[in-house]
Motif scaffolding. Structure first.
Motif, mmCIF file in Angstrom:
data_model
loop_
_atom_site.group_PDB
_atom_site.id
_atom_site.type_symbol
_atom_site.label_atom_id
_atom_site.label_comp_id
_atom_site.label_asym_id
_atom_site.label_seq_id
_atom_site.Cartn_x
_atom_site.Cartn_y
_atom_site.Cartn_z
ATOM 1 N N VAL A 48 3.876 -104.002 -26.211
ATOM 2 C CA VAL A 48 4.237 -103.500 -27.323
ATOM 3 C C VAL A 48 3.849 -102.078 -27.139
ATOM 4 C CG1 VAL A 48 3.756 -103.053 -29.858
ATOM 5 C CG2 VAL A 48 3.599 -105.192 -28.860
ATOM 6 N N PRO A 49 4.720 -101.129 -27.188
ATOM 7 C CA PRO A 49 4.457 -99.551 -26.741
ATOM 8 C C PRO A 49 3.539 -99.170 -28.075
ATOM 9 C CG PRO A 49 6.620 -99.965 -26.631
ATOM 10 C CD PRO A 49 6.092 -101.090 -27.305
ATOM 11 N N ALA A 50 2.377 -98.529 -27.749
ATOM 12 C CA ALA A 50 1.528 -98.048 -28.870
ATOM 13 C C ALA A 50 2.233 -96.753 -29.460
ATOM 14 C CB ALA A 50 0.224 -97.632 -28.081
ATOM 15 N N ASP A 51 1.832 -96.943 -30.941
ATOM 16 C CA ASP A 51 2.258 -95.846 -31.744
ATOM 17 C C ASP A 51 1.239 -95.054 -32.534
ATOM 18 O OD1 ASP A 51 3.587 -94.054 -33.317
ATOM 19 O OD2 ASP A 51 4.443 -95.456 -34.835
ATOM 20 N N ASP A 67 -3.057 -110.003 -30.370
ATOM 21 C CA ASP A 67 -2.732 -111.006 -29.560
ATOM 22 C C ASP A 67 -1.404 -110.881 -28.484
ATOM 23 O OD1 ASP A 67 -4.620 -112.806 -30.370
ATOM 24 O OD2 ASP A 67 -3.715 -113.313 -31.944
ATOM 25 N N GLN A 68 -1.086 -109.446 -28.218
ATOM 26 C CA GLN A 68 -0.201 -109.154 -27.454
ATOM 27 C C GLN A 68 -0.826 -108.133 -26.352
ATOM 28 O OE1 GLN A 68 2.877 -110.933 -27.756
ATOM 29 N NE2 GLN A 68 1.690 -111.896 -29.649
ATOM 30 N N ILE A 69 0.186 -107.555 -25.370
ATOM 31 C CA ILE A 69 -0.432 -106.587 -24.384
ATOM 32 C C ILE A 69 0.188 -105.129 -25.013
ATOM 33 C CG2 ILE A 69 -0.103 -105.982 -22.394
ATOM 34 C CD1 ILE A 69 -0.326 -108.834 -21.535
ATOM 35 N N ALA A 70 -0.547 -104.120 -24.929
ATOM 36 C CA ALA A 70 -0.159 -102.817 -25.420
ATOM 37 C C ALA A 70 0.307 -102.065 -24.082
ATOM 38 C CB ALA A 70 -1.355 -102.019 -26.009
ATOM 39 N N LEU A 71 1.454 -101.186 -24.210
ATOM 40 C CA LEU A 71 1.804 -100.282 -23.267
ATOM 41 C C LEU A 71 1.367 -98.961 -23.890
ATOM 42 C CD1 LEU A 71 3.279 -99.544 -20.592
ATOM 43 C CD2 LEU A 71 5.274 -99.224 -22.086
ATOM 44 N N VAL A 72 0.519 -98.241 -22.987
ATOM 45 C CA VAL A 72 0.003 -96.862 -23.384
ATOM 46 C C VAL A 72 0.209 -95.833 -22.715
ATOM 47 C CG1 VAL A 72 -2.448 -95.849 -23.920
ATOM 48 C CG2 VAL A 72 -1.834 -98.205 -24.743
ATOM 49 N N GLU A 73 0.282 -94.561 -22.957
ATOM 50 C CA GLU A 73 0.548 -93.614 -22.213
ATOM 51 C C GLU A 73 -0.689 -92.744 -21.773
ATOM 52 O OE1 GLU A 73 3.573 -89.922 -22.595
ATOM 53 O OE2 GLU A 73 4.417 -91.894 -23.199
ATOM 54 N N ARG A 74 -0.688 -92.410 -20.562
ATOM 55 C CA ARG A 74 -2.121 -91.708 -20.300
ATOM 56 C C ARG A 74 -2.171 -90.310 -21.091
ATOM 57 N NH1 ARG A 74 -2.484 -88.895 -14.144
ATOM 58 N NH2 ARG A 74 -4.805 -88.248 -14.392
ATOM 59 N N GLY A 75 -3.204 -89.690 -21.154
ATOM 60 C CA GLY A 75 -3.481 -88.524 -21.724
ATOM 61 C C GLY A 75 -4.391 -88.505 -22.860
ATOM 62 N N GLY A 76 -4.898 -87.450 -23.249
ATOM 63 C CA GLY A 76 -5.381 -87.336 -24.587
ATOM 64 C C GLY A 76 -6.949 -87.700 -24.810
ATOM 65 N N MET A 133 10.722 -95.948 -17.806
ATOM 66 C CA MET A 133 12.114 -96.874 -18.116
ATOM 67 C C MET A 133 11.870 -97.832 -18.989
ATOM 68 S SD MET A 133 14.042 -95.131 -16.328
ATOM 69 C CE MET A 133 15.389 -95.906 -15.332
ATOM 70 N N ILE A 134 10.680 -98.365 -19.075
ATOM 71 C CA ILE A 134 10.649 -99.544 -19.992
ATOM 72 C C ILE A 134 10.724 -99.150 -21.495
ATOM 73 C CG2 ILE A 134 8.955 -101.159 -21.104
ATOM 74 C CD1 ILE A 134 7.801 -101.549 -17.965
ATOM 75 N N ARG A 135 10.069 -97.855 -21.814
ATOM 76 C CA ARG A 135 9.952 -97.328 -23.073
ATOM 77 C C ARG A 135 11.446 -96.741 -23.431
ATOM 78 N NH1 ARG A 135 5.326 -94.855 -21.705
ATOM 79 N NH2 ARG A 135 6.287 -93.325 -21.053
ATOM 80 N N PRO A 144 11.253 -103.239 -30.708
ATOM 81 C CA PRO A 144 9.668 -102.876 -30.907
ATOM 82 C C PRO A 144 8.508 -103.043 -29.636
ATOM 83 C CG PRO A 144 10.185 -104.733 -32.102
ATOM 84 C CD PRO A 144 11.696 -104.476 -31.621
ATOM 85 N N TRP A 145 9.401 -104.127 -28.948
ATOM 86 C CA TRP A 145 8.411 -104.512 -27.688
ATOM 87 C C TRP A 145 9.321 -105.269 -26.504
ATOM 88 C CZ3 TRP A 145 6.804 -106.797 -32.753
ATOM 89 C CH2 TRP A 145 7.735 -108.203 -33.019
ATOM 90 N N ALA A 146 8.839 -105.306 -25.376
ATOM 91 C CA ALA A 146 9.524 -106.037 -24.405
ATOM 92 C C ALA A 146 8.832 -107.586 -24.378
ATOM 93 C CB ALA A 146 9.321 -105.394 -22.993
ATOM 94 N N VAL A 147 9.544 -108.512 -23.614
ATOM 95 C CA VAL A 147 8.886 -109.655 -23.451
ATOM 96 C C VAL A 147 8.548 -109.756 -21.949
ATOM 97 C CG1 VAL A 147 9.052 -112.190 -23.422
ATOM 98 C CG2 VAL A 147 10.162 -110.839 -25.441
ATOM 99 N N ILE A 148 7.383 -110.119 -21.508
ATOM 100 C CA ILE A 148 6.957 -109.951 -20.009
ATOM 101 C C ILE A 148 6.145 -111.314 -19.923
ATOM 102 C CG2 ILE A 148 6.736 -107.600 -19.918
ATOM 103 C CD1 ILE A 148 3.554 -107.836 -20.283
ATOM 104 N N SER A 149 6.166 -111.647 -18.468
ATOM 105 C CA SER A 149 5.100 -112.368 -17.982
ATOM 106 C C SER A 149 4.333 -111.920 -17.175
ATOM 107 C CB SER A 149 5.699 -113.624 -17.129
ATOM 108 O OG SER A 149 6.631 -114.318 -17.917
ATOM 109 N N ILE A 150 2.909 -112.124 -17.345
ATOM 110 C CA ILE A 150 1.660 -111.594 -16.589
ATOM 111 C C ILE A 150 0.708 -112.344 -16.541
ATOM 112 C CG2 ILE A 150 0.912 -110.440 -18.831
ATOM 113 C CD1 ILE A 150 0.167 -107.857 -16.866
ATOM 114 N N PRO A 151 -0.031 -112.463 -15.199
ATOM 115 C CA PRO A 151 0.557 -111.958 -14.112
ATOM 116 C C PRO A 151 1.154 -112.855 -13.430
ATOM 117 C CG PRO A 151 -1.820 -112.754 -13.923
ATOM 118 C CD PRO A 151 -1.582 -113.002 -15.260
#
Length: 170
Positions: A48-51, A67-76, A133-135, A144-151
């Motif tokens: 889930v990209p953070a907002d 309960d999911q995984i967040a995609l966050v951007e560097r900075g701030g 590219m994901i965003r 609102p989100w991608a579905v992933i397998s990790i790791p």
């Protein structure tokens, strides 16, 4: 599977299952001196990209990160601060993408800040181009989100080379 003792310059892989146009295996590096390790494999979990993207404070979509995984951007703010924000919202892990969108090769060593705080969830660093590219794909599909397998264990995937994003060969 437990992944004990991950150290810097060891890689962790995840696969995007949907949307299909970015159905690739991505490479990330674990934080050097903070955060937890993956002791569970998630076959289908939301990325889930953070907002707002930098996740330095209260999130507008925190309910989706639970309960999911967040995609966050560097900075701030520091890598550790971002990780703690995601942890406080119930995230299982955080993937922090470089804010240099053209970065397709340089992994940054994520270290803790000087606050003596800790974080328990895994924190991974993702190349800027991969995060972008994901965003971008999610925006194009209105998702609102991608579905992933990790790791993902790439040694068991003979076609791993073919499943890497095409832009990693530029």
């Amino acid at each position: 599977c437990v992944y004990p003792g991950l150290r810097i310059h060891e890689y962790l892989y995840f696969q995007v299952l949907s949307p299909g146009d970015i159905r690739y295996i991505f490479t990330a590096t674990p934080a050097k001196d903070f955060g937890g390790v993956f002791n569970t494999r998630y076959d289908q979990i939301h990325l889930v990209p953070a907002d707002p993207p930098e996740a330095c404070g209260e999130l507008n979509n925190g309910v989706f990160i639970q309960d999911q995984i967040a995609l966050v951007e560097r900075g701030g703010c520091s890598f550790l601060s971002k990780t703690r924000v995601i942890q406080e919202h119930g995230g299982r892990a955080v993937i922090i993408a470089d804010n240099a969108y053209d970065n397709d090769s340089f992994y940054i060593e994520m270290i803790q800040d000087s606050t003596r705080r800790t974080a328990d969830i895994p924190a991974l660093f993702l190349l800027g181009r991969d995060g972008y590219m994901i965003r971008r794909s999610l925006e194009q599909h209105g998702l609102p989100w991608a579905v992933i397998s990790i790791p993902v264990n790439v040694t068991s995937i003979p076609t791993y080379e073919m499943m890497q994003p095409p832009w990693t060969f530029w």
